[in-house]
Design an enzyme around this catalytic site. Structure first.
Site, PDB file in Angstrom:
ATOM      1  NE  ARG A 125       3.660 -15.085  23.588  1.00 14.28           N
ATOM      2  CZ  ARG A 125       3.689 -13.820  23.171  1.00 14.28           C
ATOM      3  NH1 ARG A 125       2.794 -12.936  23.622  1.00 14.28           N
ATOM      4  NH2 ARG A 125       4.590 -13.411  22.309  1.00 14.28           N
ATOM      5  CD  GLU A 142      -5.029 -10.321  19.397  1.00 19.29           C
ATOM      6  OE1 GLU A 142      -3.960  -9.996  19.935  1.00 19.29           O
ATOM      7  OE2 GLU A 142      -5.310 -11.498  19.107  1.00 19.29           O
ATOM      8  CE  LYS A 175       4.064 -14.490  18.630  1.00 18.08           C
ATOM      9  NZ  LYS A 175       3.252 -13.634  17.777  1.00 18.08           N
TER      10      LYS A 175
HETATM   11  N1  PXG Z   1      -1.484  -9.975  19.172  1.00 18.23           N
HETATM   12  C1  PXG Z   1      -1.085 -10.764  18.166  1.00 18.23           C
HETATM   13  C2  PXG Z   1      -2.084 -11.469  17.355  1.00 18.23           C
HETATM   14  C3  PXG Z   1       0.297 -10.894  17.911  1.00 18.23           C
HETATM   15  O1  PXG Z   1       0.706 -11.681  16.913  1.00 18.23           O
HETATM   16  C4  PXG Z   1       0.749  -9.374  19.739  1.00 18.23           C
HETATM   17  C5  PXG Z   1      -0.615  -9.297  19.960  1.00 18.23           C
HETATM   18  C6  PXG Z   1       1.676  -8.650  20.669  1.00 18.23           C
HETATM   19  O2  PXG Z   1       2.328  -9.576  21.522  1.00 18.23           O
HETATM   20  P1  PXG Z   1       3.793  -9.320  22.096  1.00 18.23           P
HETATM   21  O3  PXG Z   1       4.067 -10.486  22.955  1.00 18.23           O
HETATM   22  O4  PXG Z   1       4.722  -9.249  20.892  1.00 18.23           O
HETATM   23  O5  PXG Z   1       3.741  -8.060  22.825  1.00 18.23           O
HETATM   24  C7  PXG Z   1       1.228 -10.192  18.704  1.00 18.23           C
HETATM   25  C8  PXG Z   1       2.692 -10.314  18.433  1.00 18.23           C
HETATM   26  C9  PXG Z   1       5.356  -9.188  13.014  1.00 18.23           C
HETATM   27  C10 PXG Z   1       5.335  -9.543  14.451  1.00 18.23           C
HETATM   28  O6  PXG Z   1       6.400  -9.405  12.380  1.00 18.23           O
HETATM   29  C11 PXG Z   1       4.137  -9.742  15.108  1.00 18.23           C
HETATM   30  C12 PXG Z   1       4.147 -10.084  16.464  1.00 18.23           C
HETATM   31  C13 PXG Z   1       5.314 -10.228  17.144  1.00 18.23           C
HETATM   32  C14 PXG Z   1       6.499 -10.028  16.467  1.00 18.23           C
HETATM   33  C15 PXG Z   1       6.517  -9.689  15.104  1.00 18.23           C
HETATM   34  O7  PXG Z   1       4.356  -8.680  12.491  1.00 18.23           O
HETATM   35  N2  PXG Z   1       2.951 -10.266  17.051  1.00 18.23           N
END
Ligand code: PXG
Length: 292
Positions: A53, A185, A152
Site C-alpha cells: 500500500r 469510513e 495514505k
Molecule cells: N481509514 C483511514 C482513513 C485510516 O487512516 C484506516 C481506515 C484503517 O486502515 P488499516 O490499514 O489500519 O486497517 C485507517 C488507518 C492512528 C492510526 O494513530 C490511524 C490509522 C492507522 C494507524 C494508526 O490514529 N489509520
C-alpha cells in the site's frame, strides 16, 4: 520509556538526534506517504500488504522511493529488533524530502525515509466491552478526484477536521460521508454493518475510503464464518437499522459500535456476532505476519 532508535535514511539514529529539515516538503506541504503497522508477539502484522500500500500511495504521488520494497521490509524488521519491539506500533514515513519554499516537488533532492518502532498505547479494554458511540460529522471525505482517500498521504487534515467535530459532539469517532452523502469510513477506521441472514456490508473503497488492511482481514474472517460479505454503497439509514456495527483499523483492531447519531445499535451493547469476529481476529493475528 527508553529512548528509541530511529531508522532514518538507512541508519539508526537516537530519537533525540533524529530530525528532518524544516525545508522537508513532508512538513511544508504534507507531501509524502505513511503506514501505521502493528506487531504482535514477535511478528509484524501483514507487513507485505502495508508495504504494498505504501508503494502504491507513493506511485500516485509520483514519489519514487529510493529503496526496494524488500529493503523496506527488512528495515522495518530491523527497527523492531533494534528497539526490542515484540508487541508494538510501527510508523513508516516517506516524505518528498528537502526542497525550497515553493511547492514544486522537482526541487526536492531525495525522499526522506524514517521508521519509528515503538510500544503501543492500546485502546482500553473497556472500549471493546462497552462499545463506541459514533456521530456523523459535517466535514465530507476528500473527493477521489482531488486527494484520493485510497492514498495514505501525510495530508490528514480532512480526517483531523472530522475527528475534532466528532470530539466536540461527544463521540470518540466520527462517520464521514462522501460528497453524495454516502457513508464511506471513519476518521481512522473502516466501517462494517451486520444484517439478517449472515450478511456483512462495508462501503467499497472507490466511494472514498482507505483500503484498510484490517478491513481486508475482517472480510476474510467473516467469509470463513459463513457470512456473505458485500461491498456496496451504504447510507445512514442502513447504519441506523443494522443489527450490529463495528469499526476496523490498525490501532482499533475491530471495535463494536453501540450508538450512531443517537440511535442505539443492538440495544446499546456490543453484538454477539461482532464479538465472535473480534475473537477470530485476535486468534489469527500472530499467524498473519512477518517474523521479527
Ligand atoms: N481509514 C483511514 C482513513 C485510516 O487512516 C484506516 C481506515 C484503517 O486502515 P488499516 O490499514 O489500519 O486497517 C485507517 C488507518 C492512528 C492510526 O494513530 C490511524 C490509522 C492507522 C494507524 C494508526 O490514529 N489509520
Amino acid at each position: 520509556m527508553d529512548s528509541l532508535s530511529i531508522w532514518l535514511d538507512g541508519e539508526f539514529v537516537p530519537e533525540e538526534e533524529a530530525a528532518v529539515s524544516i525545508f522537508d516538503h513532508g512538513l511544508l506541504y504534507g507531501d509524502g506517504v505513511f503506514e501505521g503497522i502493528r506487531a504482535y508477539e514477535g511478528t509484524v502484522f501483514k507487513l507485505k500488504e502495508h508495504i504494498k500500500r505504501l508503494y502504491r500511495s507513493a506511485k500516485i504521488l509520483k514519489l519514487e522511493i529510493p529503496i526496494s520494497p524488500e529493503e523496506m521490509k527488512e528495515a522495518v524488521l530491523e527497527s523492531c529488533r533494534e528497539n526490542g519491539v515484540k508487541n508494538g506500533y510501527i510508523r513508516l514515513v516517506v516524505t518528498r524530502g528537502r526542497g525550497d519554499l515553493g511547492l514544486d516537488p522537482a526541487k526536492c533532492d531525495k525522499p526522506t525515509i524514517f521508521i519509528i518502532a515503538a510500544d503501543i498505547e492500546l485502546y482500553p479494554e473497556e472500549a471493546y466491552e462497552k462499545g463506541l458511540k459514533l456521530v456523523t460529522v459535517p466535514t465530507r471525505r476528500n473527493l477521489n478526484e482531488a486527494i484520493n482517500p485510497r492514498v495514505k498521504s501525510l495530508n490528514y487534515l480532512n480526517n483531523i477536521m472530522a475527528k475534532m467535530e466528532a470530539r466536540e459532539a461527544g463521540a470518540k469517532e466520527g462517520i464521514m460521508l462522501n460528497q453524495q452523502g454516502y457513508v464511506v469510513e471513519c476518521t481512522g477506521d473502516n466501517i462494517f454493518i451486520i444484517e439478517d441472514d449472515k450478511v456483512v456490508r462495508t462501503p467499497p473503497p472507490y466511494m472514498g475510503a482507505l483500503e484498510g488492511i484490517t478491513r481486508a482481514t475482517l472480510m476474510e474472517l467473516a467469509e470463513a464464518r459463513g457470512y456473505e460479505v458485500i461491498e456496496e454503497p451504504l447510507n445512514r439509514y442502513d447504519l441506523y437499522v443494522a443489527n450490529e456495527c463495528f469499526l476496523t483499523g490498525t490501532a482499533a483492531e475491530a471495535l463494536p459500535v453501540i450508538e450512531i447519531d443517537g440511535r442505539k445499535i443492538n440495544g446499546g451493547v456490543p453484538g454477539p456476532e461482532t464479538k465472535q469476529l473480534i475473537s477470530d481476529f485476535r486468534d489469527s493475528v500472530v499467524e498473519q505476519g512477518a517474523k521479527i
